[in-house]
Design an enzyme around this catalytic site. Sequence first.
Site, PDB file in Angstrom:
ATOM      1  N   ASP A  91     -11.467   4.802  -2.412  1.00 19.69           N
ATOM      2  CA  ASP A  91     -10.889   4.696  -0.976  1.00 19.69           C
ATOM      3  C   ASP A  91     -12.085   4.242  -0.124  1.00 19.69           C
ATOM      4  O   ASP A  91     -12.936   4.967   0.008  1.00 19.69           O
ATOM      5  CB  ASP A  91     -10.148   5.839  -0.704  1.00 19.69           C
ATOM      6  CG  ASP A  91      -9.554   5.453   0.561  1.00 19.69           C
ATOM      7  OD1 ASP A  91     -10.016   4.822   1.693  1.00 19.69           O
ATOM      8  OD2 ASP A  91      -8.531   6.302   0.954  1.00 19.69           O
TER       9      ASP A  91
ATOM     10  N   ASN B  89     -13.523  -6.616  -1.374  1.00 20.88           N
ATOM     11  CA  ASN B  89     -12.189  -7.340  -1.105  1.00 20.88           C
ATOM     12  C   ASN B  89     -11.075  -6.707  -0.383  1.00 20.88           C
ATOM     13  O   ASN B  89     -10.540  -7.201   0.163  1.00 20.88           O
ATOM     14  CB  ASN B  89     -11.488  -7.787  -2.439  1.00 20.88           C
ATOM     15  CG  ASN B  89     -10.094  -8.124  -2.496  1.00 20.88           C
ATOM     16  OD1 ASN B  89      -9.788  -9.279  -2.061  1.00 20.88           O
ATOM     17  ND2 ASN B  89      -9.247  -7.237  -2.680  1.00 20.88           N
TER      18      ASN B  89
ATOM     19  N   VAL C 108       2.809  -9.151  12.146  1.00 24.34           N
ATOM     20  CA  VAL C 108       3.136  -9.523  13.639  1.00 24.34           C
ATOM     21  C   VAL C 108       3.994  -8.718  14.356  1.00 24.34           C
ATOM     22  O   VAL C 108       3.802  -8.259  15.395  1.00 24.34           O
ATOM     23  CB  VAL C 108       3.536 -11.093  13.478  1.00 24.34           C
ATOM     24  CG1 VAL C 108       3.821 -11.456  14.936  1.00 24.34           C
ATOM     25  CG2 VAL C 108       2.514 -12.051  12.840  1.00 24.34           C
TER      26      VAL C 108
ATOM     27  N   TYR D 199      -7.198  -7.781  14.031  1.00 21.85           N
ATOM     28  CA  TYR D 199      -7.660  -8.144  12.570  1.00 21.85           C
ATOM     29  C   TYR D 199      -9.073  -9.068  12.778  1.00 21.85           C
ATOM     30  O   TYR D 199      -9.944  -8.892  12.158  1.00 21.85           O
ATOM     31  CB  TYR D 199      -6.519  -8.979  11.741  1.00 21.85           C
ATOM     32  CG  TYR D 199      -6.897  -9.761  10.563  1.00 21.85           C
ATOM     33  CD1 TYR D 199      -6.964  -8.855   9.140  1.00 21.85           C
ATOM     34  CD2 TYR D 199      -7.206 -10.814  10.111  1.00 21.85           C
ATOM     35  CE1 TYR D 199      -7.171  -9.175   8.223  1.00 21.85           C
ATOM     36  CE2 TYR D 199      -7.479 -11.443   8.830  1.00 21.85           C
ATOM     37  CZ  TYR D 199      -7.668 -10.405   7.929  1.00 21.85           C
ATOM     38  OH  TYR D 199      -7.810 -11.033   6.726  1.00 21.85           O
TER      39      TYR D 199
END
Length: 277
Positions: A63, A90, A97, A194
């Site tokens: 994690d 990654n 949204v 983001y």
Amino acid sequence: MSKKVAVVTGANKGIGLAIVRGLCKAGYSGDVLLTARNEKLGLEAVELLKAEGYKNVFFHQLDICDQTSCLALKTFLEKSYGGLDVLVNNAGIAFKVKAPEPFGEQAEVTMRTNFWGTLWVCHALLPLLRPNARVVNVSSFVSKRSLNECNPELQAKFRSTEISEEELCLLMGEFVVAAQNGEHKAQGWPSTAYGPSKIGVTVLSRIQARVLNETRPGDGILLNACCPGWVRTDMAGPNAPKSPEEGAETPVYLALLPEGAKEPHGQLVWDKTVQEW
Ligand code: NDP
């Protein structure tokens, strides 16, 4: 000589799983550690790849938001392999949204995973890198779009070739506090949780490459940020143009840059092409 080893984070599904498959398909000569925060999902993904004939894939829990978990992986790599040859950061998240969470909460949670999580993995594992190692930090084209939406002062800081990791961490923290106070726009940040987190990943990669030049000159280590493209995964949904395997192409290319290659290094790469930052 110790066996070579590659680590891919967030690899139980999506682009991460495709990166593990891509490394195996390309005939990676060592072991590939498929890591995931959820042990059951990770083990299932390993079983899938073993059933496809890839025998050199193994699971390890990770994690990225849990520093104890990062250090446990470090200890395992030290004991079992004596180092690390490929690291693909990654793992990442993005709120949908229409997510109901307030913007400040989205900013904090997204930053914690995409930026701080990636940083914690790097702090634990970069000291293990062997000569000729490859590191790939999965960022996004959104990092560049968001950079262009920042005010000129922030843009100059993020484009600086002298910014330190400490200064970058402060800026990432400032964004979250501004978002929580509803002041991010006034302070010159874009209206996306983001975007700034991925600016952080791209700028971190530029800093890490510079530090490697200074601390490990001649070791042939190459470290880059990349964008996989817009890929059909749980994150991006079914309408994206690329399959996960297509999305994995650039990360796998960067992870397998041949020994002796001098570049790319410290770049943002998509479609196997260096992008201007
Ligand atoms: P997915 O949502 O399909 O997969 C994300 C993976 O990251 C999952 O395995 C998830 O695990 C894992 N993850 C999330 N948080 C953690 C954590 N704290 N510790 C460990 N693993 C974690 O997304 P994608 O495959 O689409 O995205 C992969 C990367 O590519 C991300 O960094 C994303 O930002 C980037 N990217 C994706 C694009 C796209 O179009 N899809 C475009 C540009 C960049 P779990 O299953 O447990 O949630």
